[in-house]
Design a protein around this motif. Structure first.
Motif, PDB file in Angstrom:
ATOM      1  N   SER A  31      37.673 -16.173  43.400  1.00 49.82           N
ATOM      2  CA  SER A  31      38.176 -17.378  43.307  1.00 49.82           C
ATOM      3  C   SER A  31      38.998 -17.717  44.306  1.00 49.82           C
ATOM      4  O   SER A  31      38.622 -19.265  45.114  1.00 49.82           O
ATOM      5  N   ARG A  32      38.699 -16.581  45.486  1.00 55.43           N
ATOM      6  CA  ARG A  32      39.494 -17.048  47.009  1.00 55.43           C
ATOM      7  C   ARG A  32      38.592 -16.421  47.869  1.00 55.43           C
ATOM      8  O   ARG A  32      39.115 -16.104  48.533  1.00 55.43           O
ATOM      9  N   ARG A  60      39.848  -5.614  46.882  1.00 54.32           N
ATOM     10  CA  ARG A  60      40.182  -6.324  45.968  1.00 54.32           C
ATOM     11  C   ARG A  60      40.334  -7.749  46.653  1.00 54.32           C
ATOM     12  O   ARG A  60      41.350  -8.319  46.854  1.00 54.32           O
ATOM     13  N   GLU A  77      39.221 -11.856  45.111  1.00 53.22           N
ATOM     14  CA  GLU A  77      39.598 -12.347  44.116  1.00 53.22           C
ATOM     15  C   GLU A  77      37.946 -13.289  44.314  1.00 53.22           C
ATOM     16  O   GLU A  77      38.515 -14.387  45.497  1.00 53.22           O
TER      17      GLU A  77
END
Length: 239
Positions: free
Chosen positions: A176-177, A172, A174
């Motif tokens: 963009s992070r 999981r 993300e």
């Protein structure tokens, strides 16, 4: 570039550039440990030996095939599986039977990795056993959330997009992070397209041979955000 130099394509790296990052993704070979340790040269030799024995070829011909598979399929193993139906377990066990004492423990690198905010992962085209032994020898194994290896990837290596999708879905992540650290520019194309920041690790002081010429193709590409020859110093500078 000197051993103390860390360069970016457009500007110097700053802590603010990485303040949003919560997932830190590291390749293993020639990334978490330096290329000049020559650890991977042992694997390289054993891959040639395996190919020579498996295909009943002299070493020079086996090496040509080994490198051709590596370039076309992402790993020598993938090529052997696609074209010769090799047993992947036999290959992985043989090529990773090496001397890990070639790696010097690096407590300072471990401190920098430990201090990073968020989760840390090893994402490798090798197998879990190899990653664990190398990271344990470096003294950094305990700082990682998990190891995503070639077996977890269904034996489909980077730079295949489905492999990154599988890794990110499993944990999981993300995009963009997240940020990814790699020594092969081609393995950063997909992460950048997904929205991750990318850091290319090059040989220390640029004095080491890159290996095959194609391995450093794309180093000036737009998919590379940062370039460094010193991972430990880079992590310290952004923290």
């Amino acid at each position: 570039m000197t051993a103390q130099t860390t360069i970016r394509q457009t500007a110097e790296a700053t802590p603010q550039d990485f303040a949003h990052v919560r997932d830190w993704v590291f390749d293993l070979d020639n990334t978490l440990y330096p290329r000049h340790s020559n650890l991977f040269s042992q694997i390289d030799v054993r891959m040639t030996e395996f190919v020579a024995d498996f295909l009943s070829l002299p070493p020079d011909e086996a090496r040509i095939i080994q490198k051709d598979f590596y370039r076309r399929y992402g790993t020598t193993l993938r090529g052997l599986m696609q074209e010769h139906d090799v047993d992947p377990d036999a290959f992985l066990q043989y090529v990773h039977d090496i001397d890990y004492s070639w790696l010097d423990p690096d407590a300072a690198l471990g401190d920098e990795i430990k201090a990073l905010p968020g989760r840390k992962f090893i994402f490798t085209n090798g197998d879990r056993g190899h990653a664990e032994r190398a990271a344990r020898q470096l003294g950094i194994l305990d700082h990682f959330e998990d190891i995503f290896d070639l077996v977890a990837a269904g034996l489909v290596p980077k730079p295949a997009s489905e492999t990154y999708d599988k890794f990110m879905g499993l944990h999981r992540v993300e995009a963009s992070r997240a940020v990814m650290f790699e020594d092969l520019a081609r393995n950063l194309v997909v992460p950048k397209a997904l929205g991750m920041q990318t850091v290319l690790i090059v040989p220390h002081n640029l004095e080491e041979t890159f290996g095959d010429i194609w391995e450093h193709e794309g180093r000036e590409g737009e998919h590379i955000d940062y370039v460094t020859d010193d991972l430990k110093t880079f992590l310290r500078s952004i923290r």
